[in-house]
Design a protein around this motif. Structure first.
Motif, PDB file in Angstrom:
ATOM      1  N   LEU A 241      36.335   7.218  21.075  1.00 18.03           N
ATOM      2  CA  LEU A 241      37.270   7.956  20.225  1.00 18.03           C
ATOM      3  C   LEU A 241      38.687   7.415  20.286  1.00 18.03           C
ATOM      4  CD1 LEU A 241      35.816  11.389  21.159  1.00 18.03           C
ATOM      5  CD2 LEU A 241      35.387  10.123  19.098  1.00 18.03           C
TER       6      LEU A 241
ATOM      7  N   CYS B 244      39.406   4.384  18.436  1.00 18.97           N
ATOM      8  CA  CYS B 244      39.450   3.356  17.395  1.00 18.97           C
ATOM      9  C   CYS B 244      38.748   2.059  17.760  1.00 18.97           C
ATOM     10  CB  CYS B 244      40.870   3.011  16.973  1.00 18.97           C
ATOM     11  SG  CYS B 244      42.061   4.298  17.173  1.00 18.97           S
ATOM     12  N   THR B 245      37.892   2.062  18.756  1.00 16.90           N
ATOM     13  CA  THR B 245      37.214   0.824  19.117  1.00 16.90           C
ATOM     14  C   THR B 245      36.310   0.343  18.005  1.00 16.90           C
ATOM     15  OG1 THR B 245      35.558   2.167  20.190  1.00 16.90           O
ATOM     16  CG2 THR B 245      37.201   1.162  21.594  1.00 16.90           C
ATOM     17  N   TYR B 246      35.708   1.289  17.319  1.00 22.47           N
ATOM     18  CA  TYR B 246      34.767   0.938  16.262  1.00 22.47           C
ATOM     19  C   TYR B 246      35.479   0.177  15.147  1.00 22.47           C
ATOM     20  CZ  TYR B 246      30.932   1.441  12.982  1.00 22.47           C
ATOM     21  OH  TYR B 246      29.916   1.182  12.106  1.00 22.47           O
TER      22      TYR B 246
ATOM     23  N   ARG C 192      44.660   5.182  23.487  1.00 22.52           N
ATOM     24  CA  ARG C 192      45.281   6.159  22.595  1.00 22.52           C
ATOM     25  C   ARG C 192      45.865   7.262  23.469  1.00 22.52           C
ATOM     26  NH1 ARG C 192      41.176   9.428  18.594  1.00 22.52           N
ATOM     27  NH2 ARG C 192      42.732  10.277  17.179  1.00 22.52           N
TER      28      ARG C 192
ATOM     29  N   SER D 158      40.222  14.911  20.413  1.00 16.15           N
ATOM     30  CA  SER D 158      39.290  14.223  19.531  1.00 16.15           C
ATOM     31  C   SER D 158      37.869  14.272  20.118  1.00 16.15           C
ATOM     32  CB  SER D 158      39.750  12.773  19.371  1.00 16.15           C
ATOM     33  OG  SER D 158      38.777  12.019  18.723  1.00 16.15           O
TER      34      SER D 158
ATOM     35  N   PRO E 291      44.014   3.627   7.024  1.00 13.18           N
ATOM     36  CA  PRO E 291      43.838   2.322   6.381  1.00 13.18           C
ATOM     37  C   PRO E 291      42.356   1.983   6.257  1.00 13.18           C
ATOM     38  CG  PRO E 291      44.702   2.055   8.617  1.00 13.18           C
ATOM     39  CD  PRO E 291      44.618   3.525   8.344  1.00 13.18           C
TER      40      PRO E 291
ATOM     41  N   LYS F 168      34.870   9.474  11.671  1.00 12.20           N
ATOM     42  CA  LYS F 168      36.070   8.798  12.184  1.00 12.20           C
ATOM     43  C   LYS F 168      37.279   9.296  11.404  1.00 12.20           C
ATOM     44  CE  LYS F 168      33.160   6.015  14.278  1.00 12.20           C
ATOM     45  NZ  LYS F 168      32.791   6.198  15.660  1.00 12.20           N
ATOM     46  N   GLY F 169      38.166   9.921  12.128  1.00 15.01           N
ATOM     47  CA  GLY F 169      39.373  10.426  11.483  1.00 15.01           C
ATOM     48  C   GLY F 169      39.192  11.813  10.911  1.00 15.01           C
TER      49      GLY F 169
ATOM     50  N   HIS G  22      41.172  17.528  13.582  1.00 16.25           N
ATOM     51  CA  HIS G  22      40.976  18.000  14.956  1.00 16.25           C
ATOM     52  C   HIS G  22      41.036  19.521  15.055  1.00 16.25           C
ATOM     53  CE1 HIS G  22      42.318  13.979  16.990  1.00 16.25           C
ATOM     54  NE2 HIS G  22      41.165  13.889  16.363  1.00 16.25           N
TER      55      HIS G  22
HETATM   56  N1  LIG Z   1      41.317   3.137   9.729  1.00 22.20           N
HETATM   57  C1  LIG Z   1      40.779   4.147  10.390  1.00 22.20           C
HETATM   58  N2  LIG Z   1      39.884   4.966   9.817  1.00 22.20           N
HETATM   59  C2  LIG Z   1      39.358   5.995  10.504  1.00 22.20           C
HETATM   60  N3  LIG Z   1      39.647   6.276  11.793  1.00 22.20           N
HETATM   61  C3  LIG Z   1      40.541   5.481  12.395  1.00 22.20           C
HETATM   62  C4  LIG Z   1      41.140   4.396  11.742  1.00 22.20           C
HETATM   63  N4  LIG Z   1      41.974   3.787  12.599  1.00 22.20           N
HETATM   64  C5  LIG Z   1      41.901   4.465  13.728  1.00 22.20           C
HETATM   65  N5  LIG Z   1      41.056   5.494  13.617  1.00 22.20           N
HETATM   66  C6  LIG Z   1      40.764   6.419  14.675  1.00 22.20           C
HETATM   67  O1  LIG Z   1      39.546   5.991  15.297  1.00 22.20           O
HETATM   68  C7  LIG Z   1      39.052   7.126  15.973  1.00 22.20           C
HETATM   69  C8  LIG Z   1      37.584   6.933  16.261  1.00 22.20           C
HETATM   70  O2  LIG Z   1      37.515   5.946  17.247  1.00 22.20           O
HETATM   71  P1  LIG Z   1      36.211   5.146  17.555  1.00 22.20           P
HETATM   72  O3  LIG Z   1      35.731   4.579  16.298  1.00 22.20           O
HETATM   73  O4  LIG Z   1      36.525   4.230  18.683  1.00 22.20           O
HETATM   74  O5  LIG Z   1      35.237   6.208  18.060  1.00 22.20           O
HETATM   75  S1  LIG Z   1      33.942   5.864  18.802  1.00 22.20           S
HETATM   76  O6  LIG Z   1      34.311   5.448  20.121  1.00 22.20           O
HETATM   77  O7  LIG Z   1      33.247   4.789  18.095  1.00 22.20           O
HETATM   78  O8  LIG Z   1      33.226   7.122  18.794  1.00 22.20           O
HETATM   79  C9  LIG Z   1      39.334   8.295  15.073  1.00 22.20           C
HETATM   80  O9  LIG Z   1      39.625   9.373  15.902  1.00 22.20           O
HETATM   81  P2  LIG Z   1      39.661  10.863  15.326  1.00 22.20           P
HETATM   82  O10 LIG Z   1      40.840  10.917  14.397  1.00 22.20           O
HETATM   83  O11 LIG Z   1      39.866  11.689  16.518  1.00 22.20           O
HETATM   84  O12 LIG Z   1      38.359  11.086  14.643  1.00 22.20           O
HETATM   85  C10 LIG Z   1      40.548   7.843  14.244  1.00 22.20           C
HETATM   86  O13 LIG Z   1      41.738   8.544  14.515  1.00 22.20           O
END
Ligand SMILES: Nc1ncnc2c1ncn2[C@@H]1O[C@H](COP(=O)(O)OS(=O)(=O)O)[C@@H](OP(=O)(O)O)[C@H]1O
Length: 268
Positions: A24, A26-28, A106, A114, A213, A231-232, A235
């Motif tokens: 959670l 943004c690694t993905y 983060r 999150s 983005p 993702k995103g 909360h």
């Molecule tokens: N471009 C873009 N689009 C959507 N989300 C974005 C982006 N950049 C960063 N984030 C933030 O990435 C958070 C999810 O992180 P991960 O993808 O690492 O989660 S995971 O570890 O794979 O579960 C997710 O956390 P949450 O907002 O808490 O859902 C996002 O805030």
């Protein structure tokens, strides 16, 4: 198998990069963007043993799961939970000492909320955030045995990695800047990996509906690409007082973390 993987006589690259960081944070996204570059092979598509949760890579198993890559390629692995898995640094270092590590971090308070939001979406009956976060809220006694809290104590996990890897082998990505300046943050990732900067501003646009983005049309597809619904997401609302208490709690850990990595992430 392991030996062949590392042998240059077989024209197989020993260049590994692990994105093994905090769920959670943004690694993905980071992984996806890097993957758009042609020089990188991932371990996806390789048969991994069926498992519920990712295990820390065993020396032999880890190598077996890595694809064979050319000298011009980098093998990339992304498992957020490795950063907080005790055995992961030792096992990864025994696989390759020269591995590069990318850690997306983060604000740990936002990360905890999150994390809770994600769990709640799967298990709506869990106790409230406050009930889980504190052993005794009135005296601000935080429950560090709760994973959502413990993962955010970054310095403790980092110290474990520093027993096996040099700081220069690690690159820390700011999860906050990855949202506000994805191209800048990804530029630094490419530099760290020793790659020409190919991903730049022109690859991103801000998607108002998503509020984040997104990637403009990737070469392999005719559509722009945003991350998925999970993702995103919005909360859970948490009391400001609770947020303040957690900020206080994390402050000393954050400061020690900034000092160790030589970067101020401005979470306070
Ligand atoms: N471009 C873009 N689009 C959507 N989300 C974005 C982006 N950049 C960063 N984030 C933030 O990435 C958070 C999810 O992180 P991960 O993808 O690492 O989660 S995971 O570890 O794979 O579960 C997710 O956390 P949450 O907002 O808490 O859902 C996002 O805030």
């Amino acid at each position: 198998m392991a030996h062949r993987l590392l042998s240059s006589a077989n024209r197989v690259s020993a260049r590994f990069a692990f994105i093994c960081t905090l769920s959670l944070s943004c690694t993905y996204l980071c992984y996806n963007i890097i993957f758009y570059r042609g020089t990188i092979m991932t371990n996806q598509g390789y048969k991994s043993p069926k498992r519920k949760k990712p295990q820390s890579p065993h020396k032999e198993e880890g190598k077996g799961l890595m694809p064979r890559t050319l000298d011009s390629q980098i093998t990339l692995e992304k498992t957020p939970s490795y950063f907080v898995t005790r055995e992961a640094p030792r096992r990864i270092s025994s696989m390759s000492h020269e591995t590069k590590l990318i850690v997306v971090v983060r604000n740990p308070v936002t990360r905890a909320i999150s994390d809770y939001t994600q769990t709640l979406s799967k298990k709506p009956d869990i106790p409230t955030f406050e009930e889980l976060a504190f052993k005794n809220k009135s005296v601000g006694f935080v429950d560090t045995s709760w994973n959502a809290i413990r993962i955010g104590m970054y310095i403790l996990h980092l110290e474990n990695w520093l027993q096996y890897f040099r700081l220069s082998q690690m690159h820390f990505v700011s999860g906050e800047r990855l949202i506000t300046d994805p191209a800048g943050e990804m530029g630094r990732v490419q530099d760290f990996l020793g790659l020409k900067r190919i991903i730049t501003d022109k690859h991103f646009y801000f998607n108002r509906t998503k509020g984040f983005p997104c990637l403009k049309k990737p070469e392999s597809s005719s559509q722009p690409r945003c991350l998925g619904k999970s993702k995103g997401r919005t909360h859970v609302q948490i009391d400001q007082e609770v947020i303040e208490q957690l900020r206080e709690f994390y402050r000393p850990y954050n400061i020690k973390f900034y000092e160790t990595v030589g970067q101020d992430f401005k979470w306070d």
